[in-house]
Design an enzyme around this catalytic site. Structure first.
Site, PDB file in Angstrom:
ATOM      1  CG  HIS A 162      -0.098   0.033   2.503  1.00  0.00           C
ATOM      2  ND1 HIS A 162       0.271   1.194   3.111  1.00  0.00           N
ATOM      3  CD2 HIS A 162       0.454  -0.964   3.235  1.00  0.00           C
ATOM      4  CE1 HIS A 162       0.996   0.927   4.178  1.00  0.00           C
ATOM      5  NE2 HIS A 162       1.132  -0.379   4.272  1.00  0.00           N
ATOM      6  CG  ASP A 163      -0.594   4.250   1.405  1.00  0.00           C
ATOM      7  OD1 ASP A 163      -1.421   4.935   0.773  1.00  0.00           O
ATOM      8  OD2 ASP A 163      -0.881   3.575   2.410  1.00  0.00           O
TER       9      ASP A 163
END
Ligand SMILES: CC(C)(COP(=O)(O)OP(=O)(O)OC[C@H]1O[C@@H](n2cnc3c(N)ncnc32)[C@H](O)[C@@H]1OP(=O)(O)O)[C@@H](O)C(=O)NCCC(=O)NCCS
Length: 214
Positions: A137-138
């Site tokens: 994620h991210d």
């Protein structure tokens, strides 16, 4: 409408991505494309090989091409050529790739079998994720970045343009205030455990990964 497809590069990676290419198109519309100096065989794994010049000269309404070469700088140069010759980028995404919503993937990527791109990631142009690699994620991945097989890129990592991450490397998570940053043109050796930022152009390996002093 006649559409044709090219995989640029008929070497090991070209042959590895061939089944991904054939997931969605007919074999009769596919070519391996190479430059003159690499034109050695008429067929590779039953697919015709043609030179780039001949691919450009074929008659078709639309031509799509993907680059199966691990060198990010070479991919960048080829993309400039494709844009000049008005070819369309072709994303090769394996059917068992795990893609989560809210990620942005730019054109010309290859996501090999068993790869994952998870939540809220940004993936640049010409990205390659080889077998079993993941982006958590991210993460923010620049243009022409290459992940060799089995790379574990944890959350909140930024990998800058043209960086190369070797087989089985693990990158520690950053956080939203301080992501781990892998610099532009950096190389992370196979098996490295990356625990902190890697400067632009540096080569690192080992556990914890350190810069190679030459
Ligand atoms: C890190 C890397 C870029 C260094 O390449 P290089 O500059 O040609 O380095 P060399 O092979 O000359 O090795 C230099 C020294 O580092 C060691 N070394 C090289 N890579 C290493 C690594 N990943 N981990 C630990 N030691 C490593 C070598 O054993 C050698 O040690 P020595 O001087 O004691 O003999 C390269 O070894 C690497 O890991 N490339 C990624 C390969 C890969 O993942 N390919 C994917 C194919 S799909």
């Amino acid at each position: 409408m006649k559409e044709i497809y090219g995989i640029f590069g008929s070497g090991g990676y070209g042959r590895e991505v061939l089944p991904i290419a054939l997931q969605n198109i007919k074999k009769s519309s596919l070519y391996f494309v190479v430059d003159e100096e690499f034109y050695l065989e008429k067929y590779v794994n039953d697919i015709p090989v043609i030179t780039y010049r001949n691919f450009i000269n074929l008659t078709a309404d639309k031509k799509y091409i993907s680059v199966a070469i691990a060198d990010g700088l070479l991919r960048k140069t080829l993309f400039e050529r494709f844009e000049r010759d008005k070819l369309h980028h072709w994303n090769l995404i394996a059917s068992n790739t795990f893609l989560i919503d809210n990620s942005i993937i730019k054109p010309g990527v290859i996501l090999s079998p068993f790869t994952s791109v998870t939540a809220n990631t940004r993936i640049g142009r010409g990205f390659h994720a080889n077998l079993y690699s993941y982006i958590a994620h991210d993460c923010f991945i620049g243009d022409f970045v290459t992940l060799a097989p089995g790379v574990k890129c944890s959350g909140n990592v930024h990998i800058s343009d043209l960086a190369y991450i070797g087989t089985g490397a693990i990158i520690k998570p950053g956080n939203s205030l301080k992501p781990i940053i892998i610099g532009k043109n950096a190389v992370v050796g196979m098996g490295a455990i990356v625990t902190k930022d890697v400067p632009d152009g540096a080569t690192v390996f080992g556990n914890p990964a350190k810069i190679i002093k030459r």
